[in-house]
Scaffold this motif. Structure first.
Motif, PDB file in Angstrom:
ATOM      1  N   ASP A  10     -12.945   7.767  11.285  1.00  0.00           N
ATOM      2  CA  ASP A  10     -11.868   8.175  12.201  1.00  0.00           C
ATOM      3  C   ASP A  10     -10.502   8.100  11.524  1.00  0.00           C
ATOM      4  N   THR A  11     -10.275   7.055  10.742  1.00  0.00           N
ATOM      5  CA  THR A  11      -9.006   6.891  10.037  1.00  0.00           C
ATOM      6  C   THR A  11      -8.794   8.020   9.033  1.00  0.00           C
ATOM      7  N   LEU A  12      -9.843   8.351   8.286  1.00  0.00           N
ATOM      8  CA  LEU A  12      -9.743   9.448   7.319  1.00  0.00           C
ATOM      9  C   LEU A  12      -9.512  10.786   8.009  1.00  0.00           C
ATOM     10  N   LEU A  13     -10.177  10.991   9.122  1.00  0.00           N
ATOM     11  CA  LEU A  13     -10.000  12.235   9.875  1.00  0.00           C
ATOM     12  C   LEU A  13      -8.574  12.350  10.416  1.00  0.00           C
ATOM     13  N   ILE A  14      -8.056  11.249  10.948  1.00  0.00           N
ATOM     14  CA  ILE A  14      -6.675  11.244  11.443  1.00  0.00           C
ATOM     15  C   ILE A  14      -5.705  11.476  10.300  1.00  0.00           C
ATOM     16  N   VAL A  66      -7.737  16.742  -0.151  1.00  0.00           N
ATOM     17  CA  VAL A  66      -8.158  15.410  -0.611  1.00  0.00           C
ATOM     18  C   VAL A  66      -8.768  14.634   0.555  1.00  0.00           C
ATOM     19  N   PHE A  67      -8.023  14.573   1.650  1.00  0.00           N
ATOM     20  CA  PHE A  67      -8.548  13.862   2.817  1.00  0.00           C
ATOM     21  C   PHE A  67      -9.692  14.634   3.463  1.00  0.00           C
ATOM     22  N   GLY A  68      -9.654  15.950   3.386  1.00  0.00           N
ATOM     23  CA  GLY A  68     -10.755  16.750   3.902  1.00  0.00           C
ATOM     24  C   GLY A  68     -12.054  16.463   3.177  1.00  0.00           C
ATOM     25  N   MET A  69     -11.986  16.336   1.858  1.00  0.00           N
ATOM     26  CA  MET A  69     -13.188  16.022   1.075  1.00  0.00           C
ATOM     27  C   MET A  69     -13.688  14.605   1.395  1.00  0.00           C
ATOM     28  N   LEU A  70     -12.754  13.672   1.578  1.00  0.00           N
ATOM     29  CA  LEU A  70     -13.168  12.314   1.951  1.00  0.00           C
ATOM     30  C   LEU A  70     -13.896  12.322   3.294  1.00  0.00           C
ATOM     31  N   VAL A  71     -13.353  13.069   4.254  1.00  0.00           N
ATOM     32  CA  VAL A  71     -14.000  13.185   5.568  1.00  0.00           C
ATOM     33  C   VAL A  71     -15.378  13.818   5.402  1.00  0.00           C
ATOM     34  N   LEU A  72     -15.446  14.834   4.568  1.00  0.00           N
ATOM     35  CA  LEU A  72     -16.709  15.538   4.338  1.00  0.00           C
ATOM     36  C   LEU A  72     -17.773  14.614   3.751  1.00  0.00           C
TER      37      LEU A  72
END
Length: 152
Positions: A10-14, A66-72
Motif C-alpha cells: 500500500d505504501t509503495l502504491l501510494i 521506479v515506484f511502478g516497478m516496485l509495486v509490480l
C-alpha cells in the motif's frame, strides 16, 4: 511477494500515485505559467516561475516507473499484468510523456529564463513549446491514470 493488502504494498502504491501527481502537477504548472506568459507577456510571476532553477517537481516524472516497478514486483499476482494490453499502453504513454517532459519542457524552461532575462524575441515560441508539451503530458497522464486505475 507480498499480499496486495500489505502495508508495504500500500505504501509503495501510494508513493507511485503521489510521485505521478507531483511530477505531472509540475508539468501542468509549467504549462499554466507558459500560457500566462503568452497571454499577458512577461510579468513578475512568470519571471519568478521561470527563474532558471531546476524544476524539481517535473523531475518526479522520472520516479513514476521506479515506484511502478516496485509495486509490480512486490504485489502478489501483479506480474500477470505485464501481458495485458492496458499495461503496455500505459508504459508507452509514460515513455512518450516522460520524453516530452525531459526533452521539451525542462530544457525549454532554461532557455526561456535566458530569453526573459535579456528580452529576446524568442520568448513567445519557447513559451508555446512548453505549453504544447505540457498539454500533451497532461492528456497522456489522464489516460495512463485511467488505464492503471480501471485496467480495461
Amino acid at each position: 511477494m507480498l499480499s496486495n493488502r500489505s502495508p508495504i504494498y500500500d505504501t509503495l502504491l501510494i508513493a507511485h500515485v503521489l510521485v505521478g501527481m507531483l511530477g505531472y502537477g509540475g508539468v501542468i504548472f509549467s504549462g499554466v505559467f507558459a500560457r500566462k506568459l503568452l497571454r499577458e507577456g512577461p510579468s513578475e510571476s512568470t519571471s519568478r516561475y521561470f527563474d532558471g532553477s531546476r524544476n524539481t517537481a517535473v523531475m518526479f516524472v522520472g520516479l513514476v516507473p521506479v515506484f511502478g516497478m516496485l509495486v509490480l514486483f512486490v504485489g502478489q499476482g501483479n506480474l500477470h499484468d505485464v501481458t495485458k494490453v492496458w499495461f503496455d499502453a500505459a508504459v508507452l504513454i509514460w515513455v512518450v510523456s516522460g520524453a516530452a517532459a525531459f526533452m521539451k519542457i525542462l530544457p525549454t524552461e532554461r532557455r526561456l529564463h535566458s530569453a526573459l532575462s535579456i528580452g529576446d524575441a524568442s520568448v513567445g515560441s519557447l513559451a508555446k513549446t512548453i505549453e504544447r508539451a505540457s498539454a500533451l503530458c497532461s492528456v497522456l497522464y489522464v489516460i495512463a491514470f485511467y488505464l492503471m486505475l480501471f485496467k480495461p
